[in-house]
Scaffold this active site. Structure first.
Site, PDB file in Angstrom:
ATOM      1  CE  LYS A  49      48.989   8.582   9.848  1.00 50.90           C
ATOM      2  NZ  LYS A  49      48.124   9.600   8.845  1.00 50.90           N
ATOM      3  CB  CYS A 142      57.898  10.477  12.962  1.00 51.69           C
ATOM      4  SG  CYS A 142      57.244  11.746  12.119  1.00 51.69           S
ATOM      5  CE  LYS A 180      58.996   2.672  10.283  1.00 53.89           C
ATOM      6  NZ  LYS A 180      57.575   3.150   9.602  1.00 53.89           N
ATOM      7  CB  CYS A 358      83.983   8.758 -22.276  1.00 46.84           C
ATOM      8  SG  CYS A 358      85.512   8.008 -22.209  1.00 46.84           S
ATOM      9  CB  CYS A 380      88.786   2.175 -21.347  1.00 40.48           C
ATOM     10  SG  CYS A 380      87.516   1.502 -20.399  1.00 40.48           S
TER      11      CYS A 380
END
Length: 401
Positions: A49, A142, A180, A358, A380
Site C-alpha cells: 500500500k 491516485c 503507475k 431490433c 438485417c
C-alpha cells in the site's frame, strides 16, 4: 511422450516472477502480514500500500466503499475513497526487510508517494530500497483524496510533472522503477512517454477511474455517504477492464517498455487478455478484496491450462499476440458481413427481447410469428444487437449466403 507443461514464469523488464500475478497496492497489501499471507498462497509478488512521508497525515473516513452489483449480488463495479497507508515509514522499513527475508524468491515492490518536491520522492525511494524492496512503484495516479493535496493524479495528469518526479527518483534508485499511470486523462501516450523519458523501467496501467458510484434516491446522499456527504472516488472491478485493456494495448503498440496490466482482473481469462494485449504481468486488488487471496490458485491453474490448450510454451509466447489485430476504425473491413441467424431455435423462450431491441435500436429485421422469432435477412444490417440481448444465446452472427 506428453509435451511439457507451459511455464508461468515471466519477466517484466529486469524483474523475474514465478508467475504473472502480483497483488496491487491497496487494502490487500496494507500490512506485511497480509503480503506474507498472499505469498504463502502462491502470489509471485506484491506492491505495498502506498507509503508516504511521515509528515503527510493520513486519516480515513467511514464508510469508504460503494458497489455496483448484478441481480445475483455479483460485483460489477467498486468505488473506494480510501487513502494511502497510515503506517509510518519505520513500520514499512521493518516489514519490507522481514518479508524479503522470509520470501526471497518473491518480488516485493514498494509503492511511494510524496509532495511535488522531488527531494521528498528521492528520500522516500532511498528509504524503501535500503530496506530491501525489489522495485519502486511511483503512485502518481491516485484519483481521490490525494489530488486535493497536489499529489497522486494531480501529478500524473501532467507529462512534465511525471517526467520530473520520475527523473528525480531515477537519479537515486538502484532498483527497477515502475510508474503507475492514471486513466483519467484524454491521451495516455504523452504521459507514458514522459515516464519513460524520465527513466521508468516499467509502466503499470491502470489505476482506478474517477467516479461517482450513485445517489441514494431516498436520502439524496451520494454513495458512499460520510455523515450525509460524499466525494468522487476510484472506480475498479470488472467494469473497468475495457479501459485498462485499451490503455495497455495503446502503450504496447507505441512504446518498447515492459507493462504490468491492472484493472478489472478477477479471472484467469482477464489476465490472459491483458497479456495478449501486451502486458508481461498482472496486478490484482478488487477481486482479492471481494473473494480473498486464495483466488490465485484458480488463476494459476486456469492460465496454465489455457496456455497448454493453445500450445503456447509459456506466458511470453502469449504476450502481445493480439496487438497486430488492433488498429484504426478506417482499416476495418467493409467487405465481410455477418448477419443474425437463429442458430439454436430450441432454446428460444419467445421472450421478445430481440424483437424490441431490433425495432427500437436496430433495423426492424426481427419479428415474432406464431410464437417464433423470424429474421428478415434482407433487412438485417449485421449490427449484432439482437445476439447480445438474447438471454438464451439463440441468435448468433454468421456470414451471409
Amino acid at each position: 511422450m506428453p509435451a511439457p507443461a507451459p511455464s508461468l514464469e515471466t519477466t517484466v523488464g529486469p524483474l523475474a516472477l514465478k508467475n504473472p500475478f502480483l497483488l496491487a497496492s491497496g487494502p490487500p497489501t496494507t500490512s506485511g502480514e497480509r503480503i506474507r499471507h498472499a505469498f504463502r498462497l502462491g502470489w509471485a509478488g506484491a506492491v505495498t500500500k502506498t507509503i508516504v512521508p511521515d509528515t503527510m497525515e493520513i486519516r480515513d473516513v467511514s464508510p469508504r466503499f460503494a458497489t455496483w452489483k448484478d441481480g445475483n449480488s455479483g460485483l460489477l463495479g467498486f468505488e473506494n475513497i480510501e487513502l494511502v497507508s497510515k503506517h509510518e515509514e519505520s513500520y514499512w522499513v521493518s516489514e519490507i526487510a522481514a518479508t524479503r527475508e522470509e520470501y526471497p524468491d518473491r518480488i516485493l515492490v514498494a509503492s511511494i508517494m510524496a509532495s511535488p518536491d522531488p527531494r521528498e520522492w528521492q528520500e522516500l525511494a532511498c528509504t524503501v530500497q535500503d530496506a530491501g524492496a525489489d522495485a519502486i512503484e511511483l503512485n502518481v495516479s491516485c484519483p481521490h483524496g490525494m489530488p486535493e493535496r497536489g499529489v497522486g493524479a494531480a501529478i500524473g495528469q501532467h507529462p512534465d510533472l511525471v517526467r520530473e518526479v520520475t527523473r528525480a527518483v531515477r537519479q537515486v534508485a538502484r532498483v527497477p522503477l515502475i510508474v503507475k499511470l492514471t486513466p483519467n486523462v484524454t491521451e495516455i501516450l504523452p504521459i507514458a512517454e514522459a515516464a519513460v523519458d524520465g527513466g521508468a523501467d516499467i509502466l503499470a496501467a491502470i489505476n482506478t477511474v474517477q467516479c461517482l458510484m450513485g445517489i441514494d434516491l431516498e436520502t439524496l446522499e451520494p454513495r458512499p455517504s460520510v455523515a450525509g456527504f460524499g466525494t468522487y472516488g476510484g472506480y475498479s472491478g470488472p467494469a473497468i477492464k475495457p479501459v485498462g485493456l485499451r490503455i495497455v494495448s495503446q502503450i504496447a503498440r507505441e512504446l518498447p517498455v515492459p507493462l504490468i496490466g491492472i484493472g478489472g482482473i478477477s479471472r484467469w481469462q482477464d489476465a490472459a487478455e491483458y497479456i495478449a494485449a501486451g502486458a508481461s504481468a498482472i496486478q490484482v486488488c478488487t477481486a482479492v478484496m471481494w473473494e480473498g487471496a486464495g483466488i490465485i490458485r484458480g488463476m494459476n491453474e486456469g492460465l496454465s491450462g489455457y496456455l497448454s490448450r493453445k500450445h503456447f510454451t509459456g506466458v511470453g509466447a502469449l504476450r502481445g499476440r493480439a496487438l497486430e489485430r488492433i488498429g484504426t476504425h478506417a482499416a476495418l473491413s467493409r467487405d465481410r458481413r455477418l448477419f443474425a441467424s437463429r442458430r439454436f431455435p430450441e432454446r428460444c423462450t419467445s421472450c421478445g427481447r430481440c424483437v424490441t431491441a431490433c425495432r427500437d435500436g436496430g433495423y426492424h429485421a426481427v419479428s415474432m410469428a406464431g410464437g417464433e422469432v423470424v429474421i428478415a435477412t434482407e433487412r438485417c444490417d449485421g449490427c449484432s444487437l439482437c445476439s447480445h440481448v438474447c438471454p438464451e444465446g439463440v441468435i448468433v452472427m454468421l456470414p451471409g449466403a
